[in-house]
Design an enzyme around this catalytic site. Structure first.
Site, PDB file in Angstrom:
ATOM      1  N   SER A  15       0.807  -1.238   0.000  1.00 40.64           N
ATOM      2  CA  SER A  15       0.000   0.000   0.000  1.00 40.64           C
ATOM      3  C   SER A  15       0.834   1.280   0.000  1.00 40.64           C
ATOM      4  CB  SER A  15      -0.970   0.007   1.183  1.00 40.64           C
ATOM      5  OG  SER A  15      -1.914  -0.993   1.014  1.00 40.64           O
TER       6      SER A  15
ATOM      7  N   LYS B   8     -11.586  -5.210   8.502  1.00 39.45           N
ATOM      8  CA  LYS B   8     -12.522  -4.738   7.465  1.00 39.45           C
ATOM      9  C   LYS B   8     -13.984  -4.720   7.907  1.00 39.45           C
ATOM     10  CE  LYS B   8      -9.846  -5.795   3.331  1.00 39.45           C
ATOM     11  NZ  LYS B   8      -9.923  -6.369   1.981  1.00 39.45           N
TER      12      LYS B   8
ATOM     13  N   ASN C  94     -12.661  -1.091   3.212  1.00 37.87           N
ATOM     14  CA  ASN C  94     -11.188  -1.092   3.088  1.00 37.87           C
ATOM     15  C   ASN C  94     -10.624   0.314   2.926  1.00 37.87           C
ATOM     16  OD1 ASN C  94     -11.677  -0.439   0.430  1.00 37.87           O
ATOM     17  ND2 ASN C  94     -10.359  -2.010  -0.432  1.00 37.87           N
TER      18      ASN C  94
ATOM     19  N   VAL D 215     -17.654 -27.588  -2.193  1.00 28.22           N
ATOM     20  CA  VAL D 215     -18.999 -27.467  -2.777  1.00 28.22           C
ATOM     21  C   VAL D 215     -20.030 -26.923  -1.769  1.00 28.22           C
ATOM     22  CG1 VAL D 215     -20.942 -28.767  -3.771  1.00 28.22           C
ATOM     23  CG2 VAL D 215     -18.623 -29.115  -4.646  1.00 28.22           C
TER      24      VAL D 215
ATOM     25  N   GLY E 287      -3.255 -10.210 -11.403  1.00 26.15           N
ATOM     26  CA  GLY E 287      -3.945  -9.482 -10.338  1.00 26.15           C
ATOM     27  C   GLY E 287      -3.348  -8.154  -9.897  1.00 26.15           C
TER      28      GLY E 287
HETATM   29  P1  NAP Z   1      -9.714 -17.158   0.467  1.00 26.29           P
HETATM   30  O1  NAP Z   1     -10.839 -16.364   1.044  1.00 26.29           O
HETATM   31  O2  NAP Z   1      -8.881 -18.000   1.366  1.00 26.29           O
HETATM   32  O3  NAP Z   1     -10.319 -18.070  -0.714  1.00 26.29           O
HETATM   33  C1  NAP Z   1      -9.507 -18.958  -1.454  1.00 26.29           C
HETATM   34  C2  NAP Z   1     -10.379 -19.891  -2.271  1.00 26.29           C
HETATM   35  O4  NAP Z   1      -9.519 -20.771  -2.982  1.00 26.29           O
HETATM   36  C3  NAP Z   1     -11.314 -20.785  -1.436  1.00 26.29           C
HETATM   37  O5  NAP Z   1     -12.486 -21.004  -2.173  1.00 26.29           O
HETATM   38  C4  NAP Z   1     -10.489 -22.059  -1.307  1.00 26.29           C
HETATM   39  O6  NAP Z   1     -11.281 -23.190  -1.053  1.00 26.29           O
HETATM   40  C5  NAP Z   1      -9.876 -22.135  -2.690  1.00 26.29           C
HETATM   41  N1  NAP Z   1      -8.676 -22.948  -2.740  1.00 26.29           N
HETATM   42  C6  NAP Z   1      -7.615 -22.926  -1.911  1.00 26.29           C
HETATM   43  N2  NAP Z   1      -6.707 -23.836  -2.295  1.00 26.29           N
HETATM   44  C7  NAP Z   1      -7.209 -24.475  -3.382  1.00 26.29           C
HETATM   45  C8  NAP Z   1      -6.763 -25.518  -4.234  1.00 26.29           C
HETATM   46  N3  NAP Z   1      -5.589 -26.114  -4.011  1.00 26.29           N
HETATM   47  N4  NAP Z   1      -7.560 -25.912  -5.260  1.00 26.29           N
HETATM   48  C9  NAP Z   1      -8.746 -25.317  -5.472  1.00 26.29           C
HETATM   49  N5  NAP Z   1      -9.242 -24.316  -4.702  1.00 26.29           N
HETATM   50  C10 NAP Z   1      -8.476 -23.899  -3.674  1.00 26.29           C
HETATM   51  O7  NAP Z   1      -8.675 -16.181  -0.274  1.00 26.29           O
HETATM   52  P2  NAP Z   1      -8.986 -14.811  -1.047  1.00 26.29           P
HETATM   53  O8  NAP Z   1      -8.771 -13.684  -0.120  1.00 26.29           O
HETATM   54  O9  NAP Z   1     -10.265 -14.943  -1.763  1.00 26.29           O
HETATM   55  O10 NAP Z   1      -7.756 -14.775  -2.075  1.00 26.29           O
HETATM   56  C11 NAP Z   1      -7.631 -15.699  -3.134  1.00 26.29           C
HETATM   57  C12 NAP Z   1      -6.462 -15.280  -4.031  1.00 26.29           C
HETATM   58  O11 NAP Z   1      -6.727 -13.982  -4.563  1.00 26.29           O
HETATM   59  C13 NAP Z   1      -5.127 -15.164  -3.293  1.00 26.29           C
HETATM   60  O12 NAP Z   1      -4.108 -15.607  -4.140  1.00 26.29           O
HETATM   61  C14 NAP Z   1      -4.984 -13.665  -3.049  1.00 26.29           C
HETATM   62  O13 NAP Z   1      -3.617 -13.255  -2.984  1.00 26.29           O
HETATM   63  C15 NAP Z   1      -5.647 -13.101  -4.299  1.00 26.29           C
HETATM   64  N6  NAP Z   1      -6.194 -11.754  -4.090  1.00 26.29           N
HETATM   65  C16 NAP Z   1      -5.815 -10.786  -4.964  1.00 26.29           C
HETATM   66  C17 NAP Z   1      -6.317  -9.516  -4.846  1.00 26.29           C
HETATM   67  C18 NAP Z   1      -5.883  -8.447  -5.820  1.00 26.29           C
HETATM   68  O14 NAP Z   1      -6.097  -7.251  -5.576  1.00 26.29           O
HETATM   69  N7  NAP Z   1      -5.279  -8.820  -6.922  1.00 26.29           N
HETATM   70  C19 NAP Z   1      -7.236  -9.202  -3.824  1.00 26.29           C
HETATM   71  C20 NAP Z   1      -7.602 -10.222  -2.944  1.00 26.29           C
HETATM   72  C21 NAP Z   1      -7.079 -11.502  -3.095  1.00 26.29           C
HETATM   73  P3  NAP Z   1     -11.718 -23.535   0.500  1.00 26.29           P
HETATM   74  O15 NAP Z   1     -12.549 -22.398   0.960  1.00 26.29           O
HETATM   75  O16 NAP Z   1     -12.441 -24.792   0.395  1.00 26.29           O
HETATM   76  O17 NAP Z   1     -10.437 -23.628   1.256  1.00 26.29           O
END
Ligand code: NAP
Length: 279
Positions: free
Chosen positions: A18, A65, A86, A152, A240
């Protein structure tokens, strides 16, 4: 005019990008502002609130948040809809909360010419997938969550929540292994492919080939295997970092109404990626 004061709050907050991103945005808009980092323990949030009121604005990351909401005077409609804040602006004695991830996501896709229409598949059903799903459905996309088998029930719960919030959303859920057919836009909202396990990809080569457009929420590495393969197939693909930067741009819009040249924002995405590599 006196120097403005801004900060990001969170806990833990060691590796935040940030300050790098927001300092550049203040430079670009010609606003004289400081941007600090405040590590605030969840149990200290109320006690530290007077410090936060003394700022012109601040960004909020995990775990504050939701907890910040009852302390604020006003919420913007998107923050209210998502139940998450945020960004806060302190203006004329009013503390107002915003969430900039949804608009940041939409803008990132818009500038990459990735459509949120037709058949949109979101991999995962966690925090960022939820935001992306609402925004895609608000644009009338036909949306599928593709998740691993154990996720699921969680995806079905999210679909029930969406159905109780939006009017007739076209949303369903499938196991990742059962995905098939042509996809307009494939979005990775899982951490699969993120550093240090950069050799992983969330779907098969066949699914990547059937996706005309691909967006990966992961920004470290800047170009995941998924993005590399999609680009080598001739698909339109973006990582991203653009979402991370655009959600910050939206925060400045709320703070001071700044508008930016798209070229400057594209350059910031490149420079933020270089900064991330250095760390
Ligand atoms: P999160 O709330 O932990 O959600 C992750 C999701 O991925 C959940 O549905 C999880 O399933 C699933 N998952 C985890 N491991 C997996 C695997 N091996 N195979 C299939 N599905 C899997 O995380 P989040 O905050 O949404 O973030 C997700 C990603 O987005 C991260 O890489 C984060 O760095 C990125 N992100 C980027 C930005 C940006 O501004 N670019 C913003 C936010 C997040 P379960 O729930 O069943 O564990």
């Amino acid at each position: 005019m006196s120097k403005k004061k801004y900060a990001v709050i969170g806990h833990p907050i060691g590796h935040t990008m940030s300050p790098f991103i927001h300092k550049r945005l203040f430079e670009l808009s010609g606003i004289d502002a400081s941007y600090g980092v405040l590590d605030i323990n969840p149990e200290n949030l109320k006690n530290e609130y007077s410090t936060l009121r003394g700022l012109d604005g601040y960004n909020i990351t995990i775990p504050h948040k939701q907890a910040i909401i009852p302390l604020l005077n006003e919420l913007d409609s998107k923050a209210e809809m998502y139940g998450s804040v945020n960004t806060v602006s302190n203006r004329d004695g009013i503390s107002k909360g915003f969430t900039t991830d949804p608009d940041g996501f939409v803008k990132a896709l818009e500038y990459a010419s990735i459509p949120l229409s037709g058949r949109v598949v979101i991999l995962g059903c966690g925090g960022v997938a939820r935001t992306m799903a609402y925004e895609a459905l608000l644009k009338n996309a036909s949306l599928e969550f593709a998740v691993r088998p154990q996720s699921v029930p969680k995806a079905q719960k999210l679909i029930a929540e969406i159905k109780s919030t939006l009017k007739n959303p076209d949303v369903s859920c499938v196991e990742i292994g059962a995905l098939s057919g042509d996809i307009t836009t494939l979005i990775n909202a899982t951490p699969v492919g993120m550093s240090p396990k950069t050799e992983l990809q969330p779907v098969s080569d066949e699914i990547i080939k059937s996706s005309a457009n691909v967006y990966d929420a992961i920004y470290n590495p800047l170009e995941t295997v998924l993005i590399k393969k999609a680009r080598s197939n001739g698909s339109n693909a973006e990582g991203g970092m653009s979402m991370l930067v655009w959600q910050a741009v939206v925060a400045h819009k709320h703070w001071d109404g700044s508008n930016y040249d798209v070229k400057d924002i594209e350059q910031l995405c490149v420079d933020a990626a270089k900064e991330l590599m250095k760390r």
